[in-house]
Scaffold this active site. Structure first.
Site, short mmCIF file in Angstrom:
data_model
loop_
_atom_site.label_atom_id
_atom_site.label_comp_id
_atom_site.label_asym_id
_atom_site.label_seq_id
_atom_site.Cartn_x
_atom_site.Cartn_y
_atom_site.Cartn_z
N ASP A 45 0.85 -1.18 0.00
CA ASP A 45 0.00 0.00 0.00
C ASP A 45 0.90 1.25 0.00
OD1 ASP A 45 -2.24 1.77 0.60
OD2 ASP A 45 -1.57 1.69 2.69
N ASP A 47 -0.25 5.10 1.10
CA ASP A 47 -0.48 5.97 2.25
C ASP A 47 -0.57 5.15 3.54
OD1 ASP A 47 -1.09 8.86 1.20
OD2 ASP A 47 -2.16 7.52 -0.15
#
Length: 292
Positions: A45, A47
């Site tokens: 991922d 953020d």
């Protein structure tokens, strides 16, 4: 939201100096990755995992060590992918991934996999926009005006989606809860779905999530093992995809990048790391282990 997870110091693997997963499945997954790295996928991922969560998402940038660590790791494993809800091009810019030596085979799966950027071509492949996104974009400011809890929230234009952030509201959690049901109603009216996250409510087209994107990518490249790292509710489908793949015989490691706002991932993770700084250190250690 659940209670704050506890992130203990992970015990290192004596053989490699790596943090040791707390579960048998995680330890088996890491062992498989180390044994045949050329058949592994490292998926991350953006953020909260490679970049710290900040009040203004436009100011988010990858940890300064992220691109260098990935550049060291990528040539030593089969495939590295960033799987994000952001537009792919935005993640590339905010990550500083373009033109980095060692990242020639990096892939960014943006908008939950509906967009794709690869470092070899340097281009983004993107679908036609869902008509509901344009309708929501036009209606949203006036729609929010009806709710007193919206003051201090901020609308983020994401191309294939629209997000409402509550982190800068006077009471972020109260604004999040007050807007959750009305925004779900608005999304459904325009054929979209509502994706809740860490003080953000995203309205986006149905049919794609990080689990679908990750599973399709793993099948595409013929991987035998996968490590996935995330931090938020939007990463739960990717966790579920890895768990399903493990039940089918593929080795997998689930990593949680530490959050005091979301405990669901920590409860299911094999390895807990205390945020992007620890994730970057782990990636560097993994590169070290594979270079010996």
């Amino acid at each position: 939201m659940g209670s704050s997870p506890h992130f203990p110091d992970a015990s290192p693997s004596p053989a490699h100096g790596l943090p040791r997963p707390s579960t048998p499945a995680g330890r088996d997954g890491l062992a498989a990755l180390l044994a045949r790295p050329e058949k592994a996928v490292i998926a991350l991922d953006f953020d909260g995992t490679l970049a710290e969560i900040v009040p203004d998402p436009e100011q988010a940038r990858a940890h300064p060590g992220a691109a260098p660590a990935l550049a060291r790791l990528a040539p030593r494993v089969g495939h590295v992918a960033v799987v994000t809800g952001r537009p792919a091009g935005v993640a590339v810019r905010y990550g500083g991934f373009a033109g980095v030596d060692g990242l020639a085979h990096l892939v960014v799966l943006g908008h939950y996999g509906s967009e794709r950027w690869d470092a070899i071509s340097g281009t983004v492949n993107t679908p036609a926009p869902h008509p509901g996104v344009a309708a929501v974009r036009a209606e949203l400011p006036g729609y929010l005006d009806r709710f007193g809890a919206w003051h201090g929230t901020w609308i983020e234009e994401k191309g294939q989606a629209v997000a409402v952030h509550t982190r800068r509201a006077e009471d972020p959690a109260a604004a999040f809860e007050a807007l959750r049901e009305p925004l779900a109603t608005l999304a459904a009216r325009h054929g979209l779905v509502l994706e809740p996250g860490r003080m953000v409510l995203e309205l986006r087209p149905p049919g794609m999530d990080k689990g679908v994107a990750l599973a399709e990518y793993i099948r595409e490249v013929g991987a035998e093992s996968v490590l996935y790292a995330g931090d938020d509710l939007g990463d739960l489908p990717a966790y579920a995809a890895v768990e399903k793949l493990r039940s089918d015989g593929l080795a997998g490691v689930l990593v949680c990048s530490g959050s005091t706002e979301v405990s669901e991932l920590a409860d299911r993770a094999d390895l807990l790391l205390a945020g992007p700084d620890a994730v970057v250190s782990f990636l560097a250690s993994l590169a070290d282990a594979l270079s010996g």
